[in-house]
Design an enzyme around this catalytic site. Structure first.
Site, PDB file in Angstrom:
ATOM      1  N   ILE A 316      11.069  11.224 -46.103  1.00 23.23           N
ATOM      2  CA  ILE A 316      12.671  11.663 -45.824  1.00 23.23           C
ATOM      3  C   ILE A 316      12.189  12.183 -45.085  1.00 23.23           C
ATOM      4  CG2 ILE A 316      14.335  12.426 -47.222  1.00 23.23           C
ATOM      5  CD1 ILE A 316      13.453  11.800 -49.860  1.00 23.23           C
ATOM      6  N   PRO A 317      12.445  11.485 -43.987  1.00 18.03           N
ATOM      7  CA  PRO A 317      12.516  11.780 -42.763  1.00 18.03           C
ATOM      8  C   PRO A 317      13.685  13.077 -41.808  1.00 18.03           C
ATOM      9  CG  PRO A 317      13.509   9.852 -42.748  1.00 18.03           C
ATOM     10  CD  PRO A 317      12.746  10.112 -43.306  1.00 18.03           C
ATOM     11  N   CYS A 318      13.883  13.662 -42.528  1.00 17.42           N
ATOM     12  CA  CYS A 318      15.362  15.020 -42.133  1.00 17.42           C
ATOM     13  C   CYS A 318      14.129  15.467 -40.180  1.00 17.42           C
ATOM     14  CB  CYS A 318      15.082  15.777 -42.992  1.00 17.42           C
ATOM     15  SG  CYS A 318      12.940  17.019 -43.294  1.00 17.42           S
ATOM     16  N   HIS A 319      13.155  15.245 -40.514  1.00 14.90           N
ATOM     17  CA  HIS A 319      12.527  15.856 -38.600  1.00 14.90           C
ATOM     18  C   HIS A 319      13.087  15.158 -37.764  1.00 14.90           C
ATOM     19  CE1 HIS A 319       9.332  12.839 -40.292  1.00 14.90           C
ATOM     20  NE2 HIS A 319       9.783  12.184 -38.774  1.00 14.90           N
ATOM     21  N   ARG A 320      13.879  13.504 -38.176  1.00 15.41           N
ATOM     22  CA  ARG A 320      14.401  12.937 -37.021  1.00 15.41           C
ATOM     23  C   ARG A 320      16.116  13.704 -36.859  1.00 15.41           C
ATOM     24  NH1 ARG A 320      12.537   7.077 -39.530  1.00 15.41           N
ATOM     25  NH2 ARG A 320      10.286   7.945 -39.163  1.00 15.41           N
TER      26      ARG A 320
END
Length: 355
Positions: A316-320
């Site tokens: 779940i790419p919260c880093h994006r």
């Protein structure tokens, strides 16, 4: 947006301020020296008319610039500081060593300088990192059925009480609270960006976090309560699957994750996490843009909170998600990892990787 950056005047101001928010996302080429640098480079600042800004290292090289030998823009930002690189290398070589400030001083390093450098890059001191490394070393025996006393000895703890206390502080639960034949099982996954802990049942992945994330103890306690205490060490098939997929991702071979996910959250937080998964690798969004994607333009702050509560890192790419001004913002795994992930995913974007 595809890594949109502010104009060159704003980037020059960021260069003068050594703004770490653009590390890994913007570089300056200095025409008077032929060198390209991070915006945080400690070297004397060039004149505005001698600066050209780029959004990737590749474009710097294509334009004929060579990498700066002071800020090491082609290495992860943390490795640009010699004291950090040296101590990390020593820690990797001797993970069970008990470090003291006197050991750091004996190496000719100033303990206060080392403390500040590690806090800036990793959100913890070197001594904290060393203690956590020892703890992980011992705890790694537990998923394979190892005894708590064996884990204690492997972690170089003389006192059982001290080991249990340290373990409980790290994971939020004492080792004795983990049970055999549990419905949820936890195991460690080694990655290029550090150790992660994965928790799954027989059907889905519930948690995937870097082991030093401050929210990890609270997340494990929630899972423990959700499973009514049926949380133990070991692994099911989803953990094996995510380990394979994470390995391919870290190698730059594939950005697709097919492991079934079952994160704990409200309907709203789950909707935010589902939306994050629609952001392609190599692209970013602001919190406001995520809110608009959901049809909730008034929910920017709620989106930010849900982003920070994400229990399944990278997949779940919260880093994006970046700040409204395009700067890096807080990341539970550390800003240096967020920088590294964004840089890695630029490679997917350039290759159009989706295999």
């Amino acid at each position: 947006m595809m890594f949109d950056l502010p104009d060159d005047d704003a980037l020059y101001d960021a260069l003068l301020a050594r703004d770490a928010g653009f590390d890994g996302r913007a570089y300056v080429g200095v025409t008077s020296t032929g060198v390209f640098c991070r915006l945080t480079c400690p070297a004397r600042k060039p004149k505005r008319e001698n600066c050209v800004f780029f959004d990737t290292i590749g474009r710097c090289i294509e334009a004929g610039f060579r990498a700066c030998l002071r800020c090491h823009p082609m290495a992860p930002e943390a490795e640009g500081e010699p004291v950090v690189a040296r101590l990390l290398e020593m820690l990797n070589t001797e993970p069970a060593r008990r470090w003291l400030e006197s050991d750091i001083a004996a190496l000719g390093m100033d303990p206060s300088t080392v403390r500040r450098a590690f806090k800036r890059h990793f959100g913890m001191t070197f001594l904290e990192m060393a203690r956590l490394t020892r703890l992980r070393l011992g705890a790694a025996t537990l998923p394979d059925g190892g005894r708590v006393i064996d884990a204690q000895m492997d972690a170089s703890y003389d006192s059982p009480a001290a080991f249990r206390a340290a373990f409980g502080k790290w994971l939020g639960l004492a080792p004795g609270r983990f049970v055999k034949d549990a419905l949820l099982r936890a195991d460690w996954i080694e990655t290029k960006l550090g150790m992660m802990i994965a928790v799954s049942d027989a059907h889905a992945l519930h948690l995937l976090e870097f082991t030093e994330r401050k929210a990890l103890p609270a997340e494990l306690k929630r899972l423990y309560a959700h499973a009514k205490g049926s949380l133990g060490f070991g692994r099911f098939a989803p953990t094996d699957q995510i380990e394979r997929e994470m390995g391919a991702f870290m190698e730059g071979a594939c950005d697709k994750f097919d492991t079934r996910l079952a994160p704990l959250g409200t309907d709203f937080t789950k909707a935010v996490w589902d939306t994050l998964r629609t952001i392609p690798a190599g692209q970013t969004r602001s919190y406001g843009e995520v809110a608009r994607m959901m049809g909730r333009p008034d929910a920017t702050r709620a989106v930010a909170r849900a982003n920070g509560a994400n229990p399944i890192a990278i997949v779940i790419p919260c880093h994006r998600v970046l700040g409204a001004d395009g700067a890096l913002t807080g990341y539970g795994g550390g800003l240096w990892r967020k920088q590294a992930l964004i840089e890695l995913e630029r490679g997917f974007a350039r290759k159009g990787a989706r295999k």
